[in-house]
Design a protein around this motif. Sequence first.
Motif, PDB file in Angstrom:
ATOM      1  N   ALA A  50       0.891  -1.268  -0.050  1.00 64.02           N
ATOM      2  CA  ALA A  50      -0.162   0.105   0.133  1.00 64.02           C
ATOM      3  C   ALA A  50       0.923   1.178  -0.066  1.00 64.02           C
ATOM      4  O   ALA A  50       1.771   1.349   0.762  1.00 64.02           O
ATOM      5  CB  ALA A  50      -1.005   0.221   1.223  1.00 64.02           C
ATOM      6  N   ALA A  51       0.483   2.185  -0.654  1.00 68.56           N
ATOM      7  CA  ALA A  51       1.246   3.470  -0.692  1.00 68.56           C
ATOM      8  C   ALA A  51       0.898   4.256   0.366  1.00 68.56           C
ATOM      9  O   ALA A  51       1.747   4.991   1.221  1.00 68.56           O
ATOM     10  CB  ALA A  51       0.578   4.146  -2.054  1.00 68.56           C
ATOM     11  N   ARG A  52      -0.418   4.358   0.686  1.00 65.65           N
ATOM     12  CA  ARG A  52      -0.938   4.937   1.987  1.00 65.65           C
ATOM     13  C   ARG A  52      -2.186   4.472   2.403  1.00 65.65           C
ATOM     14  O   ARG A  52      -2.813   3.954   1.729  1.00 65.65           O
ATOM     15  CB  ARG A  52      -1.092   6.472   1.681  1.00 65.65           C
ATOM     16  N   VAL A  53      -2.367   4.112   3.772  1.00 58.87           N
ATOM     17  CA  VAL A  53      -3.635   3.916   4.254  1.00 58.87           C
ATOM     18  C   VAL A  53      -3.955   4.517   5.522  1.00 58.87           C
ATOM     19  O   VAL A  53      -3.272   4.898   6.297  1.00 58.87           O
ATOM     20  CB  VAL A  53      -3.196   2.379   4.545  1.00 58.87           C
ATOM     21  N   LEU A  54      -5.401   4.402   5.689  1.00 55.88           N
ATOM     22  CA  LEU A  54      -5.860   5.099   7.024  1.00 55.88           C
ATOM     23  C   LEU A  54      -6.663   3.955   7.440  1.00 55.88           C
ATOM     24  O   LEU A  54      -7.751   3.412   6.898  1.00 55.88           O
ATOM     25  CB  LEU A  54      -6.718   6.323   6.740  1.00 55.88           C
ATOM     26  N   VAL A  55      -6.407   3.535   8.716  1.00 51.96           N
ATOM     27  CA  VAL A  55      -7.216   2.440   9.383  1.00 51.96           C
ATOM     28  C   VAL A  55      -7.977   3.050  10.492  1.00 51.96           C
ATOM     29  O   VAL A  55      -7.402   3.496  11.508  1.00 51.96           O
ATOM     30  CB  VAL A  55      -6.124   1.084   9.742  1.00 51.96           C
ATOM     31  N   THR A  56      -9.252   2.757  10.666  1.00 53.20           N
ATOM     32  CA  THR A  56     -10.142   3.098  11.694  1.00 53.20           C
ATOM     33  C   THR A  56     -10.319   2.071  12.564  1.00 53.20           C
ATOM     34  O   THR A  56     -10.404   0.721  12.131  1.00 53.20           O
ATOM     35  CB  THR A  56     -11.454   3.880  11.234  1.00 53.20           C
ATOM     36  N   ASN A  57     -10.566   2.301  13.820  1.00 48.21           N
ATOM     37  CA  ASN A  57     -10.927   0.975  14.779  1.00 48.21           C
ATOM     38  C   ASN A  57     -12.097   1.419  15.807  1.00 48.21           C
ATOM     39  O   ASN A  57     -12.005   1.400  16.879  1.00 48.21           O
ATOM     40  CB  ASN A  57      -9.782   0.491  15.456  1.00 48.21           C
ATOM     41  N   GLY A  58     -13.187   1.625  15.293  1.00 53.86           N
ATOM     42  CA  GLY A  58     -14.452   2.312  16.252  1.00 53.86           C
ATOM     43  C   GLY A  58     -13.876   3.466  17.029  1.00 53.86           C
ATOM     44  O   GLY A  58     -13.551   4.365  16.502  1.00 53.86           O
ATOM     45  N   GLY A  59     -14.107   3.163  18.162  1.00 56.74           N
ATOM     46  CA  GLY A  59     -14.036   4.343  19.199  1.00 56.74           C
ATOM     47  C   GLY A  59     -12.630   4.170  19.781  1.00 56.74           C
ATOM     48  O   GLY A  59     -12.118   5.121  20.530  1.00 56.74           O
TER      49      GLY A  59
ATOM     50  N   ASP B 252      -2.932   6.982  10.379  1.00 52.07           N
ATOM     51  CA  ASP B 252      -2.865   7.066   9.038  1.00 52.07           C
ATOM     52  C   ASP B 252      -1.109   6.600   8.731  1.00 52.07           C
ATOM     53  O   ASP B 252      -0.093   7.183   9.353  1.00 52.07           O
ATOM     54  CB  ASP B 252      -2.946   8.720   8.691  1.00 52.07           C
ATOM     55  N   ALA B 253      -1.036   6.132   7.513  1.00 51.78           N
ATOM     56  CA  ALA B 253       0.421   5.395   7.627  1.00 51.78           C
ATOM     57  C   ALA B 253       0.922   5.469   6.008  1.00 51.78           C
ATOM     58  O   ALA B 253       0.228   5.196   4.956  1.00 51.78           O
ATOM     59  CB  ALA B 253       0.553   3.857   7.801  1.00 51.78           C
ATOM     60  N   THR B 254       2.040   5.982   5.936  1.00 54.39           N
ATOM     61  CA  THR B 254       2.806   6.076   4.686  1.00 54.39           C
ATOM     62  C   THR B 254       4.226   5.713   4.924  1.00 54.39           C
ATOM     63  O   THR B 254       4.399   5.370   5.961  1.00 54.39           O
ATOM     64  CB  THR B 254       2.898   7.639   4.070  1.00 54.39           C
ATOM     65  N   ALA B 255       5.056   5.602   3.884  1.00 54.43           N
ATOM     66  CA  ALA B 255       6.474   5.533   4.100  1.00 54.43           C
ATOM     67  C   ALA B 255       7.227   6.385   4.742  1.00 54.43           C
ATOM     68  O   ALA B 255       8.298   6.031   5.348  1.00 54.43           O
ATOM     69  CB  ALA B 255       7.292   5.236   2.718  1.00 54.43           C
ATOM     70  N   ASP B 256       6.602   7.449   4.876  1.00 54.19           N
ATOM     71  CA  ASP B 256       7.141   8.799   5.831  1.00 54.19           C
ATOM     72  C   ASP B 256       6.911   8.524   7.189  1.00 54.19           C
ATOM     73  O   ASP B 256       7.355   9.189   8.027  1.00 54.19           O
ATOM     74  CB  ASP B 256       6.661  10.123   5.402  1.00 54.19           C
ATOM     75  N   GLY B 257       6.074   7.459   7.886  1.00 61.08           N
ATOM     76  CA  GLY B 257       5.660   7.463   8.857  1.00 61.08           C
ATOM     77  C   GLY B 257       4.343   7.194   9.505  1.00 61.08           C
ATOM     78  O   GLY B 257       3.452   7.223   8.628  1.00 61.08           O
ATOM     79  N   LEU B 258       4.030   6.820  10.532  1.00 64.15           N
ATOM     80  CA  LEU B 258       2.456   6.641  11.194  1.00 64.15           C
ATOM     81  C   LEU B 258       2.151   7.792  12.113  1.00 64.15           C
ATOM     82  O   LEU B 258       3.031   8.268  12.821  1.00 64.15           O
ATOM     83  CB  LEU B 258       2.547   5.456  11.761  1.00 64.15           C
ATOM     84  N   ILE B 259       0.896   8.336  11.841  1.00 60.99           N
ATOM     85  CA  ILE B 259       0.227   9.196  12.901  1.00 60.99           C
ATOM     86  C   ILE B 259      -0.976   8.539  13.159  1.00 60.99           C
ATOM     87  O   ILE B 259      -1.926   7.930  12.508  1.00 60.99           O
ATOM     88  CB  ILE B 259      -0.170  10.359  12.043  1.00 60.99           C
ATOM     89  N   GLN B 260      -1.163   8.614  14.667  1.00 61.03           N
ATOM     90  CA  GLN B 260      -2.213   8.094  15.367  1.00 61.03           C
ATOM     91  C   GLN B 260      -3.185   8.941  16.125  1.00 61.03           C
ATOM     92  O   GLN B 260      -2.535  10.035  16.726  1.00 61.03           O
ATOM     93  CB  GLN B 260      -1.761   6.872  16.254  1.00 61.03           C
ATOM     94  N   GLU B 261      -4.259   8.830  16.360  1.00 62.53           N
ATOM     95  CA  GLU B 261      -5.129   9.607  17.288  1.00 62.53           C
ATOM     96  C   GLU B 261      -6.546   8.947  17.533  1.00 62.53           C
ATOM     97  O   GLU B 261      -6.912   8.015  16.752  1.00 62.53           O
ATOM     98  CB  GLU B 261      -5.693  10.924  16.387  1.00 62.53           C
ATOM     99  N   CYS B 262      -7.036   9.074  18.682  1.00 59.93           N
ATOM    100  CA  CYS B 262      -8.322   8.410  19.061  1.00 59.93           C
ATOM    101  C   CYS B 262      -9.437   9.519  18.773  1.00 59.93           C
ATOM    102  O   CYS B 262      -9.388  10.642  18.931  1.00 59.93           O
ATOM    103  CB  CYS B 262      -8.188   8.220  20.527  1.00 59.93           C
TER     104      CYS B 262
END
Length: 319
Positions: free
Chosen positions: A244-253, A258-268
């Motif tokens: 995957a070039a870029r992916v955003l994965v959600t997990n309900g609450g 948000d992940a790319t080759a440049d790194g991962l960003i996380q938030e609730c």
Amino acid sequence: MQAPCFPLQYLRLLTFLAKSRNMTKAPEILCVGSVLWDIIGRSASHMRAGSDVPGRIIRLPGGVAMNIAMALSRFGLKPALLSAIGQDPEGNELVAECARRGLGTDHLYRSADLPTDRYMAIEGANGLIAAIADAHSLEAAGDKILNVLNFGPLGRPENPFDGLIALDGNLTAGLLEQIATSPSFSKADLRVAPASPGKAERLLPFLRSGRGTLYVNLEEAGLLCQSSFETADQAASQLLERGAARVLVTNGGDGCCDATADGLIQECPPPVLVTRVTGAGDTFMAAHIAAECDGANRKDALSRALHAAAAYVSGEVAI
């Protein structure tokens, strides 16, 4: 000095050319996929298989592409729809409703032989209980819905559309494979979401080609990776490893990534009382696209998308 006098036929020609230029002007974003009627039953009670409870049944425009387009319109963008809608009364009513909401309908494929698609869902206080998507007409129409991108006026293989395209997994696996590899889509900013976990594996061509931004939930990520995950960041990392070039994965609450080759960003997401779930993922995707169109960086775009989705599921946003 007397104003020049033009023949009536010449004036008509000028009017026609002006309308033609306006009709072929590229939209800000194309929403490609299911546009149908949602029939949704909602109850305030917790439900299980076989439950028979009081509630409300509503009908409203739906489908993943339609939901994304409606949300994009709320966020100030001007989307156009590429889909298949029948020429039956339900189809005519749906097209009129799309136009009333400010969505571009000039490039819809209107079939005289296929009925307008429908989706039925049952929702309780404990979330989605069951759903059936009848998108057979969209699947039967196939690549006819893409004619305007393959043969003009919005694009051709030698002069591809270079704007944003939001795709949904209600398209057939073969058509999604074509989009992932076709020269007609080589310059587009592809944003792709499965219509449901049952259709998640249709997105595999975008892993193999390394194209597009994928919007998936934890279950869909597991299906794409033939694995199971506890957290969004685990799933996102695995999807990147699979191409995957870029992916955003959600997990309900819980946490989103948000992940790319440049790194991962996380938030609730912010905690809210859930009053509806159908369309929440589409709202998240649309809000994220709109935020990036507005110039937001990855962190801010993720935050804005999560807050928009929270407002939607809490019932604060009218539909």
